[in-house]
Structures are given as C-alpha cells and as structure tokens.
Design a protein around this motif. Structure first.
Motif, short mmCIF file in Angstrom:
data_model
loop_
_atom_site.label_atom_id
_atom_site.label_comp_id
_atom_site.label_asym_id
_atom_site.label_seq_id
_atom_site.Cartn_x
_atom_site.Cartn_y
_atom_site.Cartn_z
N MET A 1 17.89 53.57 54.10
CA MET A 1 18.73 54.64 53.52
C MET A 1 19.47 54.19 52.27
O MET A 1 20.05 55.00 51.57
N ILE A 2 19.45 52.87 51.99
CA ILE A 2 20.19 52.38 50.83
C ILE A 2 19.62 52.94 49.54
O ILE A 2 20.35 53.29 48.61
N TYR A 3 18.28 53.08 49.47
CA TYR A 3 17.66 53.62 48.26
C TYR A 3 18.03 55.09 48.07
O TYR A 3 18.26 55.55 46.95
N LEU A 4 18.06 55.83 49.17
CA LEU A 4 18.44 57.24 49.09
C LEU A 4 19.88 57.38 48.62
O LEU A 4 20.19 58.26 47.80
N THR A 5 20.76 56.53 49.11
CA THR A 5 22.17 56.55 48.69
C THR A 5 22.29 56.25 47.20
O THR A 5 23.05 56.92 46.48
N ILE A 6 21.54 55.25 46.72
CA ILE A 6 21.58 54.90 45.30
C ILE A 6 21.07 56.05 44.45
O ILE A 6 21.64 56.36 43.40
N ALA A 7 20.01 56.71 44.91
CA ALA A 7 19.44 57.84 44.16
C ALA A 7 20.46 58.96 44.02
O ALA A 7 20.63 59.56 42.95
N VAL A 8 21.16 59.27 45.11
CA VAL A 8 22.18 60.32 45.09
C VAL A 8 23.31 59.97 44.14
O VAL A 8 23.73 60.78 43.30
N LEU A 9 23.80 58.73 44.25
CA LEU A 9 24.93 58.31 43.42
C LEU A 9 24.56 58.27 41.93
O LEU A 9 25.36 58.66 41.08
N CYS A 10 23.36 57.82 41.61
CA CYS A 10 22.92 57.79 40.21
C CYS A 10 22.79 59.20 39.65
O CYS A 10 23.16 59.46 38.50
N SER A 11 22.26 60.11 40.46
CA SER A 11 22.09 61.49 40.01
C SER A 11 23.44 62.13 39.70
O SER A 11 23.61 62.77 38.66
N VAL A 12 24.40 61.95 40.60
CA VAL A 12 25.73 62.51 40.38
C VAL A 12 26.43 61.81 39.21
O VAL A 12 27.14 62.45 38.42
N ALA A 13 26.21 60.50 39.08
CA ALA A 13 26.83 59.74 37.99
C ALA A 13 26.38 60.24 36.62
O ALA A 13 27.15 60.22 35.66
N VAL A 14 25.13 60.71 36.53
CA VAL A 14 24.65 61.30 35.28
C VAL A 14 25.49 62.52 34.91
O VAL A 14 25.92 62.67 33.76
N SER A 15 25.76 63.37 35.90
CA SER A 15 26.57 64.56 35.65
C SER A 15 28.00 64.18 35.28
O SER A 15 28.60 64.80 34.40
N VAL A 16 28.55 63.18 35.96
CA VAL A 16 29.90 62.72 35.64
C VAL A 16 29.96 62.21 34.20
O VAL A 16 30.89 62.55 33.44
N LEU A 17 28.97 61.42 33.80
CA LEU A 17 28.93 60.88 32.44
C LEU A 17 28.85 62.00 31.41
O LEU A 17 29.58 62.00 30.41
N LEU A 18 27.97 62.97 31.64
CA LEU A 18 27.81 64.07 30.70
C LEU A 18 29.09 64.90 30.60
O LEU A 18 29.47 65.36 29.52
N LYS A 19 29.76 65.09 31.73
CA LYS A 19 31.01 65.85 31.72
C LYS A 19 32.08 65.13 30.90
O LYS A 19 32.79 65.75 30.09
N MET A 20 32.19 63.83 31.07
CA MET A 20 33.18 63.05 30.32
C MET A 20 32.87 63.06 28.82
O MET A 20 33.77 63.15 27.99
N LEU A 21 31.58 62.99 28.48
CA LEU A 21 31.20 63.00 27.07
C LEU A 21 31.53 64.35 26.43
O LEU A 21 32.00 64.40 25.28
N ARG A 22 31.27 65.44 27.16
CA ARG A 22 31.59 66.77 26.63
C ARG A 22 33.10 66.92 26.43
O ARG A 22 33.54 67.54 25.47
N GLN A 23 33.87 66.38 27.35
CA GLN A 23 35.33 66.47 27.24
C GLN A 23 35.85 65.73 26.00
O GLN A 23 36.86 66.10 25.43
N LYS A 24 35.13 64.69 25.58
CA LYS A 24 35.53 63.89 24.42
C LYS A 24 34.82 64.34 23.13
O LYS A 24 34.92 63.66 22.11
N ASN A 25 34.12 65.48 23.21
CA ASN A 25 33.41 66.04 22.05
C ASN A 25 32.40 65.06 21.45
O ASN A 25 32.22 64.98 20.23
N ILE A 26 31.74 64.30 22.31
CA ILE A 26 30.70 63.38 21.87
C ILE A 26 29.36 64.11 21.87
O ILE A 26 29.07 64.90 22.78
N ASP A 27 28.56 63.87 20.86
CA ASP A 27 27.26 64.53 20.72
C ASP A 27 26.30 63.96 21.77
O ASP A 27 25.77 62.86 21.62
#
Length: 282
Positions: free
Chosen positions: A1-27
């Motif tokens: 299950m460790i791989y499944l956990t990593i996949a979930v966390l990486c997927s959500v982390a992408v959204s977190v990163l994109l949200k933070m970049l949009r908040q900082k007006n980064i292209d």
C-alpha cells in the motif's frame, strides 16, 4: 500500500503546488514546460522505455501527438480550475473523469453497459453538477461565470487522455515508451508556444517546474508500481487512488487553504466517492 499512498500524495501535491503558484501570480505555463524535461528523464531512468520500438509506433503517432497537445493543456486548465473553485472540487472533477472511458467503451467499442455501471455513471453526473454549484449571491464577476467551464475542462481533458492511453496500449505499444515520447513532445510543443508568445521568463516559475516534474512522475510511477504489487486486486488500486485523492484534497483544501464548501458541494463529494466505489467495485 506504500506505493498507493505515494501516488495519492503526489497527485494532491501537484494541486497544492499549482494553487500556491496561482496565488503568487506565477506563470504556470512556464512551470509546466520546465517540469517536462524532469518527467522525461525520470521516465527514462525509472520505467526504462525500449526506444528501439520507436519504429513500431506506426498509427499510434496520431494518438501520441494528441497526447502531446492535451497533456500540457489540461495542466493549464487544472491550474485555472483550482484558482476558480479550489482544489477540493477540482480534484474531485479530475477523479470523476473515469466515467468518460466507460461511456466511450459502451458507445465506441461495443462493451456491454450493465445496470450497475449505469447507476455509477448517473451518480457521477449528479456529483459533477453538485460540485460546480455556486449560490447566486456568491457569483461575482467573470470568474464565477467560467467556473463550470474550467471544471468541465478538467473532467473532459483527463477523461480523453485516459482514452488515448488505453487505445495506444491496445495497439501493442509499451506504456513506458508512449509516456516517454508523449512527455518529450508535450514539453517541446509548449516550449515552442511560449517562444512564439514571447513570454517574459520567470526564474521562480522554472524552479517550481523541477518540483512539478518530480511530483508528476512520482504519481505515475507509484501508481504503476501499485498495480504491479497489487496485480490481483486492481479494484483496490483504482478505488484507493480516486477516493484517496478526493479525501486528502478535501482535508488540505478545507483545513489548510480554508476553501469553503456549501452543502450541495459536500453532497457532490460524497456522490463522487460513491460513484468511484460503484464503478470499480461492481
């Protein structure tokens, strides 16, 4: 299950990163283009694509070109959707894209659509409707007007990409090679587009792209490995990935970014989880 956990966390982390970049007006277009060389190289080292099979791609090139265009386009749409409605609704819409390949299998490829799957599809469409719902008093300006459009773009875009990958696999093309070529083409096309647009390059956007590339490839690699390790329980992987992303995204979106959800949106999240469970546990 460790791989499944990593996949979930990486997927959500992408959204977190994109949200933070949009908040900082980064292209984020620049972040995405910088992420593809990283994903390209990681695909080479981790999945070891057989490049000698390039001459066997044949008719799959049309699909690969479509992937080269869709992959960066959907990332950009994902960022806009996160900005418009938050990561909770956006990640749920992304997970609900699983109903598109099922519909395509029925309409285009002659598969039988059972009563259980019809019920699951109905739940999915109700979930999408509930996720895009916004009270009239909360709809101010053009941003709210485009809210359903961005979520629909995420849902349709990821659904089409899933169909394209499935069709390439049916033609006998190895998944690692397809991913390898598609990443390279996607990065090249987006880079050419940005050159034509004469963007003013941002160092912080390009640096963020390195992290995006790692997270994107981490998600894909861990998801593939989860299927390999749990080869006898594919439904566990499918359901765990989709429900896990929705659950973690909700916790972070509401708990960290203070995203607001009305009662209809919460109902949509619950329907989304039920949809995933019905479609993959049927």
């Amino acid at each position: 299950m460790i791989y499944l956990t990593i996949a979930v966390l990486c997927s959500v982390a992408v959204s977190v990163l994109l949200k933070m970049l949009r908040q900082k007006n980064i292209d984020i277009r620049q972040t995405i283009v910088a992420g593809y060389p990283v994903a390209f190289l990681l695909t080479w080292f981790l999945l070891k694509p057989d490049v000698s099979g390039m001459n066997t791609l044949g008719g799959a090139w049309g699909i690969i070109i479509a992937l080269g265009i869709l992959l960066p386009a959907v990332f950009i749409i994902l960022g806009r959707a996160i900005e418009a409605v938050g990561m909770v609704a956006t990640d749920a819409a992304q997970r609900l894209s699983l109903i598109i390949p099922i519909i395509a299998a029925f309409l285009l490829f002659g598969e039988v659509l059972t009563g259980t799957r019809i019920f699951g599809l109905a739940l999915g469409f109700f979930a999408l409707g509930a996720l895009v719902y916004r009270p009239q008093h909360a709809e101010i300006g053009k941003q709210a007007t485009h809210t359903p459009l961005w979520l629909f773009g995420v849902w349709a875009g990821y659904g089409l990409i899933d169909i394209l990958f499935k069709q390439v696999a049916k033609q006998g093309t190895a998944f690692p090679l397809t991913l390898f070529v598609s990443f390279g083409l996607a990065g090249l096309l987006l880079f050419i587009y940005l050159l034509i647009m004469r963007v003013r390059w941002q160092g912080n956007a390009l640096i963020a792209g390195l992290l995006l590339g790692v997270l994107n490839m981490g998600n894909i690699y861990a998801y593939v490995r989860a299927h390999q390790v749990l080869s006898e329980s594919p439904s566990v992987v499918f359901t765990g990935m989709n429900v896990g992303v929705i659950a973690v995204a909700t916790l972070i979106g509401v708990g960290v970014f203070k995203e607001s959800l009305n009662r209809i949106n919460v109902l949509g999240l619950l329907l989304a989880i039920c949809c995933v469970a019905v479609l993959f546990l049927a």
